[in-house]
Design a protein around this motif. Structure first.
Motif, PDB file in Angstrom:
ATOM      1  N   ARG A   1      17.382   1.908  -4.452  1.00 62.53           N
ATOM      2  CA  ARG A   1      17.183   2.195  -5.879  1.00 62.53           C
ATOM      3  C   ARG A   1      16.351   1.103  -6.550  1.00 62.53           C
ATOM      4  O   ARG A   1      15.541   1.387  -7.442  1.00 62.53           O
ATOM      5  CB  ARG A   1      18.530   2.354  -6.578  1.00 62.53           C
ATOM      6  N   THR A   2      16.538  -0.141  -6.114  1.00 62.96           N
ATOM      7  CA  THR A   2      15.756  -1.240  -6.684  1.00 62.96           C
ATOM      8  C   THR A   2      14.267  -1.044  -6.426  1.00 62.96           C
ATOM      9  O   THR A   2      13.442  -1.133  -7.347  1.00 62.96           O
ATOM     10  CB  THR A   2      16.218  -2.585  -6.095  1.00 62.96           C
ATOM     11  N   LEU A   3      13.907  -0.768  -5.171  1.00 62.65           N
ATOM     12  CA  LEU A   3      12.489  -0.585  -4.838  1.00 62.65           C
ATOM     13  C   LEU A   3      11.906   0.636  -5.533  1.00 62.65           C
ATOM     14  O   LEU A   3      10.806   0.583  -6.100  1.00 62.65           O
ATOM     15  CB  LEU A   3      12.316  -0.453  -3.321  1.00 62.65           C
ATOM     16  N   GLU A   4      12.634   1.749  -5.467  1.00 63.62           N
ATOM     17  CA  GLU A   4      12.101   2.985  -6.040  1.00 63.62           C
ATOM     18  C   GLU A   4      11.979   2.905  -7.563  1.00 63.62           C
ATOM     19  O   GLU A   4      11.097   3.526  -8.155  1.00 63.62           O
ATOM     20  CB  GLU A   4      12.982   4.167  -5.635  1.00 63.62           C
ATOM     21  N   ALA A   5      12.845   2.109  -8.194  1.00 59.34           N
ATOM     22  CA  ALA A   5      12.801   1.992  -9.656  1.00 59.34           C
ATOM     23  C   ALA A   5      11.551   1.269 -10.139  1.00 59.34           C
ATOM     24  O   ALA A   5      11.026   1.570 -11.211  1.00 59.34           O
ATOM     25  CB  ALA A   5      14.050   1.272 -10.154  1.00 59.34           C
ATOM     26  N   TRP A   6      11.080   0.302  -9.336  1.00 60.90           N
ATOM     27  CA  TRP A   6       9.983  -0.556  -9.797  1.00 60.90           C
ATOM     28  C   TRP A   6       8.648  -0.281  -9.112  1.00 60.90           C
ATOM     29  O   TRP A   6       7.629  -0.891  -9.470  1.00 60.90           O
ATOM     30  CB  TRP A   6      10.364  -2.021  -9.595  1.00 60.90           C
ATOM     31  N   ALA A   7       8.625   0.635  -8.152  1.00 60.43           N
ATOM     32  CA  ALA A   7       7.378   0.909  -7.425  1.00 60.43           C
ATOM     33  C   ALA A   7       6.377   1.656  -8.303  1.00 60.43           C
ATOM     34  O   ALA A   7       6.744   2.526  -9.105  1.00 60.43           O
ATOM     35  CB  ALA A   7       7.671   1.726  -6.171  1.00 60.43           C
ATOM     36  N   ALA A   8       5.103   1.325  -8.124  1.00 55.93           N
ATOM     37  CA  ALA A   8       4.034   2.111  -8.739  1.00 55.93           C
ATOM     38  C   ALA A   8       3.935   3.458  -8.031  1.00 55.93           C
ATOM     39  O   ALA A   8       4.543   3.676  -6.979  1.00 55.93           O
ATOM     40  CB  ALA A   8       2.716   1.353  -8.639  1.00 55.93           C
ATOM     41  N   GLU A   9       3.180   4.361  -8.589  1.00 59.38           N
ATOM     42  CA  GLU A   9       3.074   5.707  -8.005  1.00 59.38           C
ATOM     43  C   GLU A   9       2.536   5.669  -6.579  1.00 59.38           C
ATOM     44  O   GLU A   9       2.873   6.533  -5.769  1.00 59.38           O
ATOM     45  CB  GLU A   9       2.181   6.594  -8.881  1.00 59.38           C
ATOM     46  N   ASP A  10       1.717   4.669  -6.275  1.00 55.23           N
ATOM     47  CA  ASP A  10       1.181   4.562  -4.910  1.00 55.23           C
ATOM     48  C   ASP A  10       2.118   3.791  -3.984  1.00 55.23           C
ATOM     49  O   ASP A  10       1.777   3.507  -2.830  1.00 55.23           O
ATOM     50  CB  ASP A  10      -0.212   3.924  -4.920  1.00 55.23           C
ATOM     51  N   GLY A  11       3.304   3.408  -4.480  1.00 58.89           N
ATOM     52  CA  GLY A  11       4.293   2.728  -3.651  1.00 58.89           C
ATOM     53  C   GLY A  11       4.165   1.222  -3.608  1.00 58.89           C
ATOM     54  O   GLY A  11       4.966   0.557  -2.946  1.00 58.89           O
ATOM     55  N   THR A  12       3.190   0.662  -4.304  1.00 61.10           N
ATOM     56  CA  THR A  12       3.044  -0.790  -4.299  1.00 61.10           C
ATOM     57  C   THR A  12       4.052  -1.434  -5.252  1.00 61.10           C
ATOM     58  O   THR A  12       4.510  -0.814  -6.217  1.00 61.10           O
ATOM     59  CB  THR A  12       1.625  -1.218  -4.692  1.00 61.10           C
ATOM     60  N   LEU A  13       4.384  -2.678  -4.950  1.00 59.66           N
ATOM     61  CA  LEU A  13       5.376  -3.411  -5.731  1.00 59.66           C
ATOM     62  C   LEU A  13       4.802  -4.720  -6.226  1.00 59.66           C
ATOM     63  O   LEU A  13       3.867  -5.269  -5.637  1.00 59.66           O
ATOM     64  CB  LEU A  13       6.611  -3.697  -4.868  1.00 59.66           C
ATOM     65  N   LYS A  14       5.365  -5.238  -7.294  1.00 58.12           N
ATOM     66  CA  LYS A  14       5.085  -6.594  -7.763  1.00 58.12           C
ATOM     67  C   LYS A  14       6.399  -7.207  -8.225  1.00 58.12           C
ATOM     68  O   LYS A  14       7.419  -6.505  -8.346  1.00 58.12           O
ATOM     69  CB  LYS A  14       4.046  -6.581  -8.887  1.00 58.12           C
ATOM     70  N   GLU A  15       6.391  -8.495  -8.457  1.00 57.41           N
ATOM     71  CA  GLU A  15       7.596  -9.175  -8.927  1.00 57.41           C
ATOM     72  C   GLU A  15       8.122  -8.469 -10.175  1.00 57.41           C
ATOM     73  O   GLU A  15       7.368  -8.218 -11.127  1.00 57.41           O
ATOM     74  CB  GLU A  15       7.275 -10.641  -9.239  1.00 57.41           C
ATOM     75  N   SER A  16       9.413  -8.132 -10.185  1.00 56.69           N
ATOM     76  CA  SER A  16       9.977  -7.331 -11.271  1.00 56.69           C
ATOM     77  C   SER A  16      11.430  -7.717 -11.515  1.00 56.69           C
ATOM     78  O   SER A  16      12.121  -8.195 -10.612  1.00 56.69           O
ATOM     79  CB  SER A  16       9.930  -5.831 -10.924  1.00 56.69           C
ATOM     80  N   ALA A  17      11.894  -7.473 -12.728  1.00 55.23           N
ATOM     81  CA  ALA A  17      13.299  -7.679 -13.065  1.00 55.23           C
ATOM     82  C   ALA A  17      13.639  -6.852 -14.296  1.00 55.23           C
ATOM     83  O   ALA A  17      12.808  -6.694 -15.198  1.00 55.23           O
ATOM     84  CB  ALA A  17      13.604  -9.152 -13.321  1.00 55.23           C
ATOM     85  N   GLY A  18      14.848  -6.330 -14.327  1.00 51.57           N
ATOM     86  CA  GLY A  18      15.288  -5.547 -15.483  1.00 51.57           C
ATOM     87  C   GLY A  18      16.380  -4.569 -15.090  1.00 51.57           C
ATOM     88  O   GLY A  18      16.896  -4.591 -13.973  1.00 51.57           O
ATOM     89  N   TRP A  19      16.724  -3.718 -16.032  1.00 51.71           N
ATOM     90  CA  TRP A  19      17.790  -2.730 -15.827  1.00 51.71           C
ATOM     91  C   TRP A  19      17.213  -1.423 -15.305  1.00 51.71           C
ATOM     92  O   TRP A  19      16.124  -1.014 -15.709  1.00 51.71           O
ATOM     93  CB  TRP A  19      18.529  -2.468 -17.138  1.00 51.71           C
ATOM     94  N   THR A  20      17.947  -0.774 -14.397  1.00 53.62           N
ATOM     95  CA  THR A  20      17.521   0.539 -13.916  1.00 53.62           C
ATOM     96  C   THR A  20      18.683   1.518 -13.969  1.00 53.62           C
ATOM     97  O   THR A  20      19.834   1.151 -13.699  1.00 53.62           O
ATOM     98  CB  THR A  20      16.977   0.486 -12.481  1.00 53.62           C
ATOM     99  N   ASP A  21      18.361   2.737 -14.341  1.00 53.72           N
ATOM    100  CA  ASP A  21      19.344   3.832 -14.263  1.00 53.72           C
ATOM    101  C   ASP A  21      18.761   4.977 -13.437  1.00 53.72           C
ATOM    102  O   ASP A  21      19.089   6.149 -13.651  1.00 53.72           O
ATOM    103  CB  ASP A  21      19.753   4.317 -15.654  1.00 53.72           C
TER     104      ASP A  21
END
Length: 341
Positions: free
Chosen positions: A258-278
């Motif tokens: 859920r952490t990865l999927e919440a913050w991933a861009a549409e192309d699946g790339t990630l960057k440093e992130s923090a925050g709340w997810t539902d």
């Protein structure tokens, strides 16, 4: 899609009450998400299902000993408080028992007065805002006075509190363990790293909402709980490199997923992130990052069985669960594991 579509029969005696003596001796049911083919192994066999160039993503959150047993002042009546969310300025959102006796203005005491508290407010849904008063460091007090907040389906006390922590836990903040990681030993993780699998970490502080059943008839009417999560820059870079190189992203637990999927861009790339997810993942969801999942067996009609159904298909999951019941697998937090690939 109906909530009842994710129900299954589970005999009570298959709900594991205690962890095995050896963490990685639990059983491992493998499930091919495309064909539904299953296999039966042990968790220490997991390296044989991983490949050099894969990336293993672990949730390093550590469970707070957040269950406090004390009494009301001045009546002396017993009270139990479960810390949920740190709201700042010594104020926590909490669950309390008995709720009808713990109203705004109530004063509480724990550990013969080492920790005292006042109830400030009753929130919608019944949680309380409580301000704590103490000298010293709060987390050190919790280590002395608090107990592990075990899930409601576990009735036995835990003799070794570390068995409800992963061997790699380090970021205090969860109200429940990311239980898929409980199967790993340091030796198993070293073996996985030595074979050329990148091992990296995210943090998601697990809330008790993870155990909350979906009560709405239509799953899309369910209001998902929020949890705080973080992706370090190094982890984002490792995952991006893995995907660009053709490796698989293997999440350990639904929390890492859920952490990865919440913050991933549409192309699946990630960057440093923090925050709340539902984020609420159920069938029809298109995964952007995750390829494979290490997970435990989940409660009927829960958001977690809906998540694994989104990955492998509801029919494949329910058939695998039925097979697990027939073969007497152990279920839930201290139970056995699945590898969905």
């Amino acid at each position: 899609m109906k909530t009842e579509d994710f129900n299954f029969y589970l005999p009570q005696e298959l709900i594991a009450q205690t962890p095995l003596d050896r963490r990685d001796a639990s059983r491992l049911l493998t499930l091919n998400k495309k064909t539904g083919e299953t296999g039966h192994h042990h968790f220490y066999d997991l390296p044989s299902f991983l490949k050099p160039g894969d990336c293993l993503v672990l949730n390093d959150s550590r469970v707070l000993p957040a269950r406090l047993i004390g009494h009301r002042v001045p009546t002396g009546g017993a009270v139990e408080v479960l810390l949920l969310i740190d709201r700042g300025d010594k104020v926590w959102e909490c669950l309390v028992r008995p709720g009808r006796k713990v109203r705004p203005g109530a004063r509480l005491s724990f550990g013969e007065g080492q920790l005292t508290a006042e109830v400030l407010e009753t929130l919608e849904g019944g949680n309380r805002l409580i301000r704590f008063n103490y000298e010293g460091i709060f987390l050190e007090l919790l280590e002395r006075l608090g107990k592990m907040p075990l899930p409601p389906y576990i009735k036995q006390e835990l003799t070794d509190q570390e068995r409800y922590q992963t061997v790699y836990s380090r970021e205090l903040g969860s109200a429940a363990a990311p239980t898929a990681g409980l199967h790993f030993t340091k030796e198993l993780l070293a073996k996985i790293a030595d074979m050329g699998v990148a091992v990296c970490y995210v943090t998601l502080h697990v809330g008790l909402g993870t155990f909350r059943p979906v009560k709405e008839e239509e799953i899309t009417d369910h209001e998902m709980h929020s949890e705080y999560c973080m992706i370090p820059a190094e982890t984002a870079e490792t995952i991006n490199h893995t995907r660009a190189s053709g490796g698989r992203v293997v999440c350990v637990g639904t929390t890492s997923c859920r952490t990865l999927e919440a913050w991933a861009a549409e192309d699946g790339t990630l960057k440093e992130s923090a925050g709340w997810t539902d984020i609420f993942i159920y069938p029809g969801y298109r995964f952007k990052v995750l390829d494979c999942l290490v997970t435990n067996f989940h409660l009927p009609e829960s958001t977690l069985i809906m998540l694994v159904s989104a990955l492998a298909g509801r029919e494949h999951i329910l058939a695998a669960y039925q097979e697990a019941v027939e073969r007497r697998y152990r279920f839930f937090s201290f139970g056995d594991a699945m590898f969905i690939y």
